[in-house]
Design an enzyme around this catalytic site. Structure first.
Site, PDB file in Angstrom:
ATOM      1  N   GLY A  93       1.027   4.131   3.855  1.00 25.56           N
ATOM      2  CA  GLY A  93       2.794   3.455   3.159  1.00 25.56           C
ATOM      3  C   GLY A  93       4.238   3.848   3.109  1.00 25.56           C
ATOM      4  CE  LYS A 118      -8.333   6.699  14.456  1.00 26.63           C
ATOM      5  NZ  LYS A 118      -8.375   7.953  13.490  1.00 26.63           N
ATOM      6  CE  LYS A 130      -2.553  12.493   1.852  1.00 27.65           C
ATOM      7  NZ  LYS A 130      -3.466  13.646   2.802  1.00 27.65           N
ATOM      8  CE  LYS A 136     -25.499   7.165   4.654  1.00 26.09           C
ATOM      9  NZ  LYS A 136     -26.135   6.275   4.946  1.00 26.09           N
ATOM     10  N   GLY A 141       0.585  -1.412  -0.484  1.00 22.42           N
ATOM     11  CA  GLY A 141       0.334  -0.015  -0.379  1.00 22.42           C
ATOM     12  C   GLY A 141       0.921   1.422   0.092  1.00 22.42           C
ATOM     13  CB  ALA A 142       2.747   3.241  -2.489  1.00 26.53           C
TER      14      ALA A 142
END
Length: 299
Positions: free
Chosen positions: A14, A169, A12, A248, A9-10
């Site tokens: 990653g 959160k 933010k 959504k 996963g590149a």
């Protein structure tokens, strides 16, 4: 000998984790399903081959397909790490439940949850996370991997409570975003923060999890960072909702539907912030009216 880490996963996060580890001379490589993000990336099988750690830096809704692709490729000694905070829409599974469902029994895994905004990690401002795994040994190995970096990790074997904290959160950060979008000032926002934290603990108790974990960096710490950061997608989503725009998507809103199902039938006074979000997100009630009622009925 340096640990070998593969980041999948590149986006933010990653990129932030790559920067953290590379600065500390870790043998780290990156892969993304979108080849254009890393033109010179090796195939997935080569990227993860021989890796001590494989870190999934992607939205929760991508985790299942990623793990399914990884199962035949992972070495038995590889520790799989997720930094996602969500609930799978179709199954209602948390991330650790997806891992348990798909991974071989002897495959180790961990989750990292806490105030770890990508932009701040990349600027070497540091962050704090809770590394959770059923295995204390796995927790310690992950902690040591990041020990030379500015990301400080605590450890916990209560993976269910830690993961719930991260999910909550995101959801309650949406509420803070709505309040900000409505122009609430500090007195009201301060009250809402306190109410959200109180409610996080009550939700944890309702679901049989440890309310103390909600008060840790994985819960309150991450909630505060997410709620007040200009980089937070959940905060931005809440601000858009306040203006009547409900798209959504995002971890918080996807998880919200599943959370309500897990709570079952509840009275509005039990979880007033959850109830307010439900009125807005599920019934399209005007955010201003709902939040005015929330404040005057429960403050």
């Amino acid at each position: 000998m340096a640990s070998k880490v593969a980041l999948l996963g590149a986006g933010k996060m990653g990129q932030a984790f790559f920067s953290l580890l590379q600065k500390n001379h870790v043998d780290v490589s990156m892969w993304d399903v979108d080849c254009s993000k890393i033109p010179d990336a090796k195939p997935l099988a080569e990227t993860v081959s021989g890796a001590d750690f494989v870190c999934l830096c992607m939205p929760s809704w991508c985790i299942r397909s990623a793990v399914e692709s990884l199962v035949p490729l992972l070495d038995s000694k590889t520790i799989l790490i997720s930094i996602s905070k969500g609930i799978e829409k179709d199954t209602g599974f948390f991330i650790h439940e997806i891992f348990s469902d798909l991974l071989p029994k002897k495959q180790s895994y961990a989750l990292i949850s806490g105030p770890m905004l990508a932009e701040e990690l990349q600027n070497d401002q540091g962050g704090v996370g809770v590394c959770a795994s059923p295995s204390e040994d796995v927790c310690e190995k992950v902690r040591l991997l990041f020990d030379p970096t500015s990301l400080r990790l605590r450890t916990s074997t209560d993976i269910e409570s830690v993961e719930l904290a991260g999910v909550l959160k995101n959801i309650y950060a949406i509420a803070l975003g709505i309040a900000e979008g409505l122009g609430w000032q500090k007195n009201r926002v301060g009250w809402l923060c306190g109410k959200a934290i109180e409610e996080m603990c009550l939700v944890a108790t309702r679901l049989g999890k440890d309310e103390k974990v909600m008060l840790s960096p994985a819960g309150v710490g991450d909630f505060i960072a997410t709620s007040f950061s200009e980089h937070s997608s959940n905060r931005s989503f809440g601000q858009s909702v306040a203006q009547g725009n409900i798209d959504k998507k995002g971890e918080g809103v996807v998880a919200f539907v599943s959370l309500e199902k897990k709570l079952g039938k509840y009275q509005p006074e039990e979880f007033p912030v959850v109830y307010a979000l439900s009125k807005i997100l599920n019934e399209n009630a005007p955010a201003k009216e709902v939040f005015e009622y929330l404040f005057f009925a429960h403050a």
